[in-house]
Every structure is written in structure tokens, then in C-alpha cells.
Scaffold this motif. Structure first.
Motif, PDB file in Angstrom:
ATOM      1  N   UNK A  50       5.039  39.583  40.532  1.00 29.89           N
ATOM      2  CA  UNK A  50       5.440  40.640  39.604  1.00 29.89           C
ATOM      3  C   UNK A  50       6.038  41.831  40.332  1.00 29.89           C
ATOM      4  N   UNK A  51       5.448  42.205  41.461  1.00 32.06           N
ATOM      5  CA  UNK A  51       5.966  43.329  42.228  1.00 32.06           C
ATOM      6  C   UNK A  51       7.352  43.019  42.775  1.00 32.06           C
ATOM      7  N   UNK A  52       7.554  41.784  43.237  1.00 34.80           N
ATOM      8  CA  UNK A  52       8.848  41.373  43.763  1.00 34.80           C
ATOM      9  C   UNK A  52       9.919  41.427  42.678  1.00 34.80           C
ATOM     10  N   UNK A  53       9.587  41.014  41.467  1.00 33.78           N
ATOM     11  CA  UNK A  53      10.549  40.958  40.374  1.00 33.78           C
ATOM     12  C   UNK A  53      11.026  42.343  39.937  1.00 33.78           C
ATOM     13  N   UNK A  54      10.328  43.380  40.327  1.00 30.02           N
ATOM     14  CA  UNK A  54      10.735  44.723  39.907  1.00 30.02           C
ATOM     15  C   UNK A  54      12.050  45.152  40.547  1.00 30.02           C
ATOM     16  N   UNK A  55      12.410  44.550  41.666  1.00 27.27           N
ATOM     17  CA  UNK A  55      13.697  44.917  42.263  1.00 27.27           C
ATOM     18  C   UNK A  55      14.624  43.720  42.438  1.00 27.27           C
ATOM     19  N   UNK A  56      14.110  42.511  42.258  1.00 30.51           N
ATOM     20  CA  UNK A  56      14.942  41.330  42.456  1.00 30.51           C
ATOM     21  C   UNK A  56      15.164  40.643  41.122  1.00 30.51           C
ATOM     22  N   UNK A  57      16.415  40.607  40.682  1.00 35.73           N
ATOM     23  CA  UNK A  57      16.719  40.035  39.387  1.00 35.73           C
ATOM     24  C   UNK A  57      17.482  38.735  39.451  1.00 35.73           C
ATOM     25  N   UNK A  58      17.673  38.175  40.646  1.00 35.93           N
ATOM     26  CA  UNK A  58      18.375  36.909  40.712  1.00 35.93           C
ATOM     27  C   UNK A  58      17.464  35.864  41.338  1.00 35.93           C
ATOM     28  N   UNK A  99       9.850  52.759  28.063  1.00 31.28           N
ATOM     29  CA  UNK A  99       8.908  53.534  28.873  1.00 31.28           C
ATOM     30  C   UNK A  99       9.688  54.551  29.694  1.00 31.28           C
ATOM     31  N   UNK A 100       9.028  55.635  30.008  1.00 32.84           N
ATOM     32  CA  UNK A 100       9.616  56.682  30.860  1.00 32.84           C
ATOM     33  C   UNK A 100       8.969  56.588  32.232  1.00 32.84           C
ATOM     34  N   UNK A 101       9.792  56.622  33.280  1.00 30.43           N
ATOM     35  CA  UNK A 101       9.272  56.499  34.649  1.00 30.43           C
ATOM     36  C   UNK A 101       9.828  57.601  35.530  1.00 30.43           C
ATOM     37  N   UNK A 102       8.993  58.168  36.394  1.00 34.56           N
ATOM     38  CA  UNK A 102       9.536  59.084  37.411  1.00 34.56           C
ATOM     39  C   UNK A 102      10.485  58.314  38.326  1.00 34.56           C
ATOM     40  N   UNK A 103      11.479  59.021  38.846  1.00 31.22           N
ATOM     41  CA  UNK A 103      12.510  58.340  39.628  1.00 31.22           C
ATOM     42  C   UNK A 103      11.937  57.668  40.870  1.00 31.22           C
ATOM     43  N   UNK A 104      10.861  58.212  41.439  1.00 31.91           N
ATOM     44  CA  UNK A 104      10.323  57.585  42.652  1.00 31.91           C
ATOM     45  C   UNK A 104       9.606  56.267  42.358  1.00 31.91           C
ATOM     46  N   UNK A 105       9.487  55.888  41.065  1.00 28.68           N
ATOM     47  CA  UNK A 105       9.064  54.533  40.721  1.00 28.68           C
ATOM     48  C   UNK A 105      10.249  53.578  40.645  1.00 28.68           C
ATOM     49  N   UNK A 122      16.622  49.264  43.909  1.00 24.48           N
ATOM     50  CA  UNK A 122      16.373  49.798  42.576  1.00 24.48           C
ATOM     51  C   UNK A 122      15.343  48.915  41.875  1.00 24.48           C
ATOM     52  N   UNK A 123      14.166  49.464  41.639  1.00 17.83           N
ATOM     53  CA  UNK A 123      13.073  48.740  40.994  1.00 17.83           C
ATOM     54  C   UNK A 123      13.148  48.984  39.491  1.00 17.83           C
ATOM     55  N   UNK A 124      12.790  47.959  38.722  1.00 16.51           N
ATOM     56  CA  UNK A 124      12.799  48.087  37.266  1.00 16.51           C
ATOM     57  C   UNK A 124      11.418  47.699  36.741  1.00 16.51           C
ATOM     58  N   UNK A 125      10.482  48.642  36.695  1.00 16.70           N
ATOM     59  CA  UNK A 125       9.155  48.335  36.146  1.00 16.70           C
ATOM     60  C   UNK A 125       9.253  48.074  34.655  1.00 16.70           C
ATOM     61  N   UNK A 126       8.530  47.064  34.179  1.00 12.10           N
ATOM     62  CA  UNK A 126       8.636  46.684  32.770  1.00 12.10           C
ATOM     63  C   UNK A 126       7.477  47.199  31.921  1.00 12.10           C
ATOM     64  N   UNK A 127       6.614  47.989  32.502  1.00 13.85           N
ATOM     65  CA  UNK A 127       5.578  48.672  31.728  1.00 13.85           C
ATOM     66  C   UNK A 127       5.165  49.913  32.498  1.00 13.85           C
ATOM     67  N   UNK A 128       4.376  50.766  31.860  1.00 13.40           N
ATOM     68  CA  UNK A 128       3.909  51.977  32.536  1.00 13.40           C
ATOM     69  C   UNK A 128       2.740  51.694  33.480  1.00 13.40           C
ATOM     70  N   UNK A 129       2.168  50.509  33.366  1.00 18.32           N
ATOM     71  CA  UNK A 129       1.014  50.179  34.191  1.00 18.32           C
ATOM     72  C   UNK A 129       1.451  49.721  35.570  1.00 18.32           C
ATOM     73  N   UNK A 130       0.756  50.213  36.584  1.00 22.36           N
ATOM     74  CA  UNK A 130       1.005  49.739  37.935  1.00 22.36           C
ATOM     75  C   UNK A 130       0.237  48.438  38.142  1.00 22.36           C
ATOM     76  N   UNK A 131       0.821  47.535  38.958  1.00 23.52           N
ATOM     77  CA  UNK A 131       0.121  46.280  39.173  1.00 23.52           C
ATOM     78  C   UNK A 131      -0.826  46.396  40.366  1.00 23.52           C
ATOM     79  N   UNK A 132      -1.520  45.317  40.676  1.00 25.03           N
ATOM     80  CA  UNK A 132      -2.569  45.320  41.695  1.00 25.03           C
ATOM     81  C   UNK A 132      -2.066  45.815  43.038  1.00 25.03           C
ATOM     82  N   UNK A 133      -0.863  45.388  43.406  1.00 24.32           N
ATOM     83  CA  UNK A 133      -0.327  45.752  44.725  1.00 24.32           C
ATOM     84  C   UNK A 133      -0.063  47.249  44.802  1.00 24.32           C
ATOM     85  N   UNK A 134       0.520  47.812  43.756  1.00 22.73           N
ATOM     86  CA  UNK A 134       0.822  49.247  43.768  1.00 22.73           C
ATOM     87  C   UNK A 134      -0.446  50.101  43.723  1.00 22.73           C
ATOM     88  N   UNK A 135      -1.491  49.583  43.075  1.00 26.60           N
ATOM     89  CA  UNK A 135      -2.735  50.341  42.937  1.00 26.60           C
ATOM     90  C   UNK A 135      -3.626  50.262  44.168  1.00 26.60           C
TER      91      UNK A 135
END
Length: 491
Positions: free
Chosen positions: A436-444, A260-266, A277-290
Motif C-alpha cells: 500500500x505504501x509503495x502504491x502511493x507513488x507508483x501508478x504503473x 480528502x485534504x492532505x498537507x503537501x508534505x504528504x 509524488x505520492x497519492x494517499x487514498x485516505x486520511x489514515x496513515x498506514x502501518x509503515x508511516x505510523x
């Protein structure tokens, strides 16, 4: 079918002791991962390619790069390779691995033993930028604050806590303008305060072009049982930041590869001073972001989150297995489950109480309602965020409570929360959307209080409404009901 290089690498890796691997931070790169990393370099190359492999091992990464050159995808007319490898025992195999490419590519290579950090610092201080390309699987090992390596790194403006981030930072400084770096590294640098200087350094000196995320912690380095969550990242030296390609696969077979392609501010939020550094795993925003309703910080809500202040090994003489006169309840993660609180826990290896005295009472909280989150999740656990409510009635007339250091504690200025606020906050933290939102930047597996502070939350009134609903439902809530309640309040 394993290639000859893979077979040799396994033969060298298997007898290598765990102690030696730990000492060197040495984990050889599987062939499929090496090929994928080589595929990320953009083509064509300039006529002359100067390639760095810092921590070359048996040569799997450099070989993958050279195979791509030989295929005509990277058409350099002249390739000069510098392969650094501290472990002299693999130099002979490294030489054989690289030599086989000399009749297929215009290659000159040098194998360099010794300390890469020292050599790189000397080169940087001499004012040279010598490489157009770098491919690396750096060692993973902490650097102590007063070590020789730490002092060397500071000489060139690098402040970091692990060898892997030191290797990447030095590599960037060794690159010519527009130089390309592809590295496989732990994801731990993406958040947390320890890696803030390294994130600042990377974003100052390079543009992030591609991030690849493995869904499984266990499968990228199966042969070495590496449990860090690793990413592959491509950086471009000294170029303006544009959109970022994020790709995923379950493991090193890449059978379910998606991109997927993401704008840098994502990836790095413009208003985040920590530059997580967030790593979204799809182009869809989740409930919290929306949701426009989920936009408050904990500071906006008047709520604080802190790490549990009782560090048991420092207060060992004050701990007791079961509550008795003159003690306060002491809560560990093991006292909590999705079924509720079990305290005291008979037969537990952890103490259930702490003596109250001048040395301990400064670490205790008034008995009240609180929301707690475990700081560590198990490897491969489905949820990263596991929240529970502390109810004061569970401790009878105990005036104070102790919270052990492996819990994060939500409170109001070291006082408890209202019952409805504690239950509402717990409900929100346990939603799938929050996890899911937390996992976008936390990988441990660690959940730090700092990480929870940067998340967005609903308004205080919305949390209280959620708390009333949760209390009325009692212990009958399922994950589906929790997630549906959040969607309902957002609609």
C-alpha cells in the motif's frame, strides 16, 4: 443516454485504426470525465477568460467547460478559446461542437491545426503568457532523445520523454499568473528517474491543487482500452504550494467519489531529492508511516537492490533451455510463485541456464541466499510487490547464479544475504502495508530498483527476527499471518 457529442465521438473513434491512435497518441475523453474536469476550475472567472484546449479532439473538454460557463457557475463576460487539434479529420466535428455554444456563451473560438509543440515554443519565445485557463487530454507517446520535438522543448527549458508531459509543461509556460490548468494524464510521471526533470519543472512553476485517482486502470477510457493508470490534476501557475485535495473513484461514473485534504508534505516528502509524488487514498496513515521502527534506508542496512543484470536478448547465444555442464542457473520471474521456486522449469518458453564464460560471468552472482522482487506485475493484479527468497540448496553445487533483467535483486555488495535476513526482508516486502505504501507513488506496473531504494525498512535486527519466525513457520504463512506479525513487532 449518450449526448449527441458522445455519439459522434464514438462514431469517429471506433473506426479509427489502432495504428493511427498509436501514431497520434489519440484517445478521446469520455463525457463524464470531461464534466468532472470542468468542475474542478474554481469560480468565479475574471471578466475575460482565455481558454486553451491542446489536443481538442471532437471538443468534449472545451464543451464541458463552456457548459459550465453557460450554467452561470463560471461567469466570464468574454471567452476566447484556442483549440489545437493535429488530426484534420475531426476539425469539422470540432467546429460543430464549439459552434453550438456561441448562442449560450460570449464565445470566440479558433481551431488551430498543425504542431502544438512548435506553436507553443514560438509563443513562449516571443514572451507571451496568453491563457487564463487550460483543459487538456494530451497525446501519450514517447519522444526520442534526438527528435525535433525534443530539440524544440529544450529551447524553452523543458526536458521530458513523453508528449503528455511536454504538453503540460508547455501549457504551464503559456499560462498567465494564477492561471488554472486541468489535465488528465498518465500517473507514470509521479516516480522514476526519467520524469524527474518534469516533476522539478511542475513543482517550480505551479502549485498542485487537486489530484483525482481512478482505482481501475481499465475503466476510465473503456472505449479505447487504455490501460495506463490515469490521474486528473489541477495546477495553478506561479502560486505558493498549500494543501492538496486528493479524490478517488473506481471509474468515470464517479459513483463512489471520495475526497480528502492532505498537507503537501504528504504528497512530496521534504527529504526526498527525487521529488516523487505520492497519492494517499485516505486520511489514515498506514502501518509503515505510523511506525517509528520502520525508518531505515537500504543504505543504512548495508543492503543494495539492483536490476537483474542478465539481458537475455543481448546474451541470446549463451542461453540454453536446460542446465548442462558448464552452465549456471538462470532465474526469470516465471520461476517464482507464492508457492516457492520451480527450477528448472520443464516446458518453459524461457531458458533455465546460461553458459559460463568470459562474456557472461561478469553478470553472475555467487550462489547464496537472495531476495528478489518481480519488476512487472500483471494489469489489475492485486499486489504490486511480489517478493521471493532464493535458497542456494535449490541449485545443488552450482557456484554461480544468473538473474534476468525482469527481476530486482537484494544483495550485499554483490554477495548473498544471510538466510534469516533474506527471509525477513522477503516477509516485510510481502506485507500489505509495504504494498500500500509503495502504491502511493507508483501508478504503473513496473517496480524499479530506484523505487525500492526510497522506501523505508525496519532495522536489520528486526528483519532477522522476522526471518527466523518465517523460517520456523515454513510454507504455512498466510497474508493475514504476515500482516499480523508486522503489527506485533510494531506494537
Amino acid at each position: 443516454m449518450l449526448t449527441a457529442l458522445e455519439q459522434t465521438t464514438l462514431q469517429l473513434s471506433e473506426p479509427t485504426s489502432a495504428d493511427k491512435k498509436s501514431l497520434l497518441g489519440q484517445f478521446f475523453t469520455p463525457a463524464n470525465i470531461a464534466k468532472f474536469m470542468a468542475s474542478l476550475f474554481p469560480a468565479p472567472l475574471s471578466d475575460t477568460c482565455t481558454l486553451l484546449d491542446a489536443g481538442a479532439g471532437t471538443g468534449s473538454l472545451a464543451s464541458a467547460f463552456l457548459e459550465r460557463c453557460a450554467s452561470g457557475q463560471l461567469n466570464a463576460q468574454n471567452i476566447r478559446l484556442s483549440a489545437f487539434e493535429l488530426d484534420n479529420s475531426v476539425h469539422a466535428q470540432l467546429h460543430r461542437s464549439l459552434s453550438q455554444h456561441k448562442n449560450k456563451t460570449p464565445l470566440l473560438f479558433t481551431i488551430i491545426g498543425g504542431d502544438f509543440i512548435e506553436a507553443a515554443v514560438n509563443t513562449i519565445q516571443s514572451g507571451q503568457q496568453v491563457f487564463t485557463h487550460a483543459i487538456l487530454n494530451p497525446p501519450y507517446k514517447k519522444i526520442s532523445s534526438n527528435s525535433r520535438h525534443r530539440l524544440l522543448l529544450r529551447q524553452v527549458g523543458i526536458e521530458t520523454v513523453n508528449l503528455y508531459s511536454a504538453f503540460v509543461a508547455l501549457t504551464l509556460l503559456l499560462m498567465a499568473p494564477e492561471g488554472q490548468v486541468v489535465a488528465i494524464i498518465p500517473r507514470s510521471f509521479c516516480n522514476g528517474s526519467y520524469y524527474r526533470p518534469f516533476r522539478d519543472f511542475v513543482l517550480k512553476h505551479a502549485a498542485i491543487r487537486h489530484i483525482h485517482l481512478f482505482a481501475s486502470r481499465r475503466k476510465a477510457f473503456k472505449a479505447d482500452a487504455v490501460l495506463q493508470e490515469n490521474i486528473i490534476i489541477r495546477l495553478e501557475r506561479g502560486r505558493p504550494q498549500e494543501s492538496v485535495t486528493v479524490s478517488t473513484s473506481t471509474d468515470d461514473s464517479f459513483s463512489d467519489f471520495a475526497s480528502y485534504e492532505h498537507p503537501f508534505d504528504n504528497i512530496v516528502f521534504a527529504d526526498d531529492p527525487n521529488q516523487f509524488i505520492h497519492i494517499p487514498t485516505s486520511c489514515e496513515k498506514n502501518t509503515i508511516e505510523l511506525s517509528p521502527a520502520i525508518r531505515y534506508s537500504l543504505a543504512d542496512l548495508g543492503i543494495t537492490v539492483s536490476t537483474g543484470p542478465v539481458v537475455d536478448f543481448r546474451l541470446k547465444k549463451h542461453l540454453c533451455a536446460m542446465p548442462e555442464s558448464g552452465t549456471a542457473p538462470l532465474l526469470y520471474p516465471g520461476h517464482f510463485s507464492r508457492g516457492g521456486l520451480e527450477w528448472p522449469k520443464v516446458g518453459s518458453k524461457k531458458p533455465n541456464a546460461i553458459h559460463r564464460n568470459l562474456e557472461t560471468e561478469k553478470w553472475l552472482y555467487p550462489n547464496s541466499f537472495y531476495c528478489v522482487v518481480r519488476r512487472f506485475s500483471a494489469k489489475e493484479e492485486r499486489r504490486r510487490i511480489v517478493a521471493s527468497v532464493v535458497e542456494p540448496t535449490a541449485f545443488q553445487d552450482a557456484p554461480l547464479l544468473g538473474f534476468e533483467n525482469h527481476l530486482n535483486l537484494f544483495h550485499e555488495n554483490k554477495q548473498g544475504l544471510s538466510a534469516t535476513l533474506a527471509h525477513g526482508l522477503c516477509l516485510f516486502l510481502n506485507t500489505t502495508a509495504f504494498d500500500e505504501s509503495f502504491r502511493r507513488f507508483s501508478g504503473h506496473t513496473q517496480v524499479n530498483a530506484t523505487d525500492l531504494k526510497i522506501m523505508k525498512y525496519p532495522s536489520r535486527s528486526m528483519l532477522i527476527e522476522m526471518g527466523k519466525w518465517a523460517m520456523a513457520a515454513g510454507g504455512t504463512l498466510t497474508q493475514m499471518m504476515i500482516d499480523e506479525k508486522l503489527r506485533e513487532l510494531n506494537s
